[in-house]
Design a protein around this motif. Structure first.
Motif, PDB file in Angstrom:
ATOM      1  N   THR A 157       0.964  -1.354  -0.040  1.00  0.00           N
ATOM      2  CA  THR A 157       0.243   0.065  -0.005  1.00  0.00           C
ATOM      3  C   THR A 157       1.133   1.465  -0.024  1.00  0.00           C
ATOM      4  O   THR A 157       0.487   2.236  -0.500  1.00  0.00           O
ATOM      5  N   GLY A 158       2.136   1.008   0.512  1.00  0.00           N
ATOM      6  CA  GLY A 158       2.969   2.654   0.713  1.00  0.00           C
ATOM      7  C   GLY A 158       2.548   3.282   1.747  1.00  0.00           C
ATOM      8  O   GLY A 158       3.109   3.796   2.154  1.00  0.00           O
ATOM      9  N   ARG A 273       7.914  10.820  -7.215  1.00  0.00           N
ATOM     10  CA  ARG A 273       6.218  10.399  -6.743  1.00  0.00           C
ATOM     11  C   ARG A 273       5.455  11.063  -6.294  1.00  0.00           C
ATOM     12  O   ARG A 273       4.220  10.875  -6.935  1.00  0.00           O
ATOM     13  N   THR A 277       2.243  10.725  -8.752  1.00  0.00           N
ATOM     14  CA  THR A 277       0.931  11.198  -8.272  1.00  0.00           C
ATOM     15  C   THR A 277      -0.166  11.810  -9.090  1.00  0.00           C
ATOM     16  O   THR A 277      -1.031  11.379  -8.757  1.00  0.00           O
ATOM     17  N   SER A 290       1.566   7.703  -0.957  1.00  0.00           N
ATOM     18  CA  SER A 290       2.872   6.645   0.085  1.00  0.00           C
ATOM     19  C   SER A 290       3.837   7.576   0.850  1.00  0.00           C
ATOM     20  O   SER A 290       4.078   8.427   0.173  1.00  0.00           O
ATOM     21  N   VAL A 295       3.660   3.757  -5.052  1.00  0.00           N
ATOM     22  CA  VAL A 295       2.204   4.483  -5.619  1.00  0.00           C
ATOM     23  C   VAL A 295       1.774   2.805  -6.055  1.00  0.00           C
ATOM     24  O   VAL A 295       2.333   1.918  -6.475  1.00  0.00           O
ATOM     25  N   ARG A 331       0.689  -1.511  -8.334  1.00  0.00           N
ATOM     26  CA  ARG A 331       1.819  -1.181  -7.891  1.00  0.00           C
ATOM     27  C   ARG A 331       3.095  -1.139  -8.255  1.00  0.00           C
ATOM     28  O   ARG A 331       3.238  -1.950  -9.418  1.00  0.00           O
TER      29      ARG A 331
END
Ligand code: PMP
Length: 351
Positions: A157-158, A273, A277, A290, A295, A331
């Motif tokens: 899940t992060g 990231r 996102t 995350s 992510v 993922r």
């Protein structure tokens, strides 16, 4: 299955590693490696280790490496254990600490190696479901259990837990080991190593595979008070007293001493990231918050498995898990900005 197999192996659900394809030009975002090469200082140390001394066994207690880890994390050298990747450190942990008469709790969904190790070492596992927002709620671990193991941030899940929550979990399990698997901690989480002096039941496990970009070298470590580390040492000496080769010891020592490389690289990954996102959200994905170098995202209009297959046709590899509750998700490892751009371009063709 063969009649020669032990009943434990016959019943074992072996871990299935992520694919390691060898195609050139592949955007490989499926096993959470670093998109950047390791520290040049680490590479130099590995090259220097490739000399005639390779005829000699390595230091069985990896003292130099353990001293470097101890200095970096402000603990004493006796509080550091090293092994071939954190997977091996975790295996020794299961063998040494988690064989209790009461069950072991870990999240459902989490790192699937825990289920495998529980089977291998004959430990009763109780999987505690994540809440509706895919978070770990430590109140769910408040039961007369045995030990607890969980990743922070959780995988896949992060999502991370704040240090205060981890402390509550450790404090609520006196006399039982609580193992925090910090494979992804350097990408925004708060390490529980700071709690080690206060709690004799806490073991923190970390790796050189992610934030140090040395997955190919296989080095991981654990930090905990002396009695826990001593148990791990006993198992290691009964299994393979030379767990880390000379190149691994030298390379990891140089890597943990290269703070400038570490800070610059994890900063780049954290920035990428945020960008990825936002690109995914613009395209209608729900992206879980995350704190890791990947992510976990789903699209309301497209099944995870189909998306993964269509990306693959476009030479972009991401990870899809068949488990029903997370089967919608992909993922996606954070690559370089260029790699992330290729992923986004491939998504624009298939969405
Ligand atoms: N823990 C977690 C949560 C992971 O995702 C991984 C990587 N697959 C590991 C441990 C093991 O990493 P390594 O053996 O490379 O240190």
């Amino acid at each position: 299955m063969s009649k020669l197999w032990s009943p434990i192996v016959a019943a074992l659900k072996a871990y299935v590693p992520g694919e390691q394809p060898r195609m050139a030009d592949l955007v490989k975002l499926n096993t959470n490696e670093s998109p950047y090469g390791p520290s040049e200082r680490a590479l130099e140390a590995i090259r220097a280790a490739a000399d005639t001394n390779l005829r000699l066994y390595p230091d069985p207690v990896a003292l130099g490496l353990r001293e470097a880890i101890a200095a970096r994390h402000e603990v004493s050298v006796g509080e550091v254990f090293v092994g071939n990747g954190s997977d091996e450190v975790l295996a020794h942990t299961f063998a040494a600490l988690l064989k209790h008469d009461r069950p072991l709790l870990f999240p459902d969904i989490s790192y699937s190696f825990y289920t495998t190790y529980a089977g291998l070492f004959g430990i009763e596992a109780v999987e505690v479901p994540l809440d509706a927002a895919f978070r770990i709620d430590i109140a769910d671990y408040r039961r007369p259990s045995g030990a607890v193991i969980l990743p922070n941030p959780n995988a896949p899940t992060g999502i991370g837990l704040p240090l205060a929550e981890i402390e509550r979990l450790v404090a609520e399990h006196p006399g039982q080991p609580v193992v925090i698997d910090e494979a992804y901690i350097d990408f925004g989480g708060e390490s529980a190593i700071a709690l080690v002096p206060k709690y004799d039941n806490l073991l923190v496990v970390q790796t050189f595979s992610k934030s140090r970009a040395l997955a190919g070298l296989r080095v991981g470590f654990a930090i905990g008070q002396r009695p826990l580390i001593e148990a791990l040492e006993r198992v290691k000496d009964s299994f393979n007293s030379y767990p880390l080769g000379r190149a691994a010891q030298a390379g990891a020592t140089a890597a943990i001493e290269d703070e400038a490389w570490f800070e610059a690289t994890r900063g780049k990954i954290i920035a990428s990231r945020a960008k990825l996102t936002s690109e995914l959200e613009k395209r209608g994905f729900e992206v879980l918050p995350s704190q890791a170098n990947f992510v976990f995202a789903r699209h309301p209009g497209h099944a995870g498995q189909t998306l993964a297959a269509k990306l693959r046709e476009r030479a972009v590899i991401v990870r899809h898990f068949a488990k029903p509750r997370i089967a919608d998700f992909l993922r996606i490892t954070i690559g370089t900005d260029a790699e992330c751009a290729k992923l986004v371009a491939a998504l624009d063709e298939v969405l």
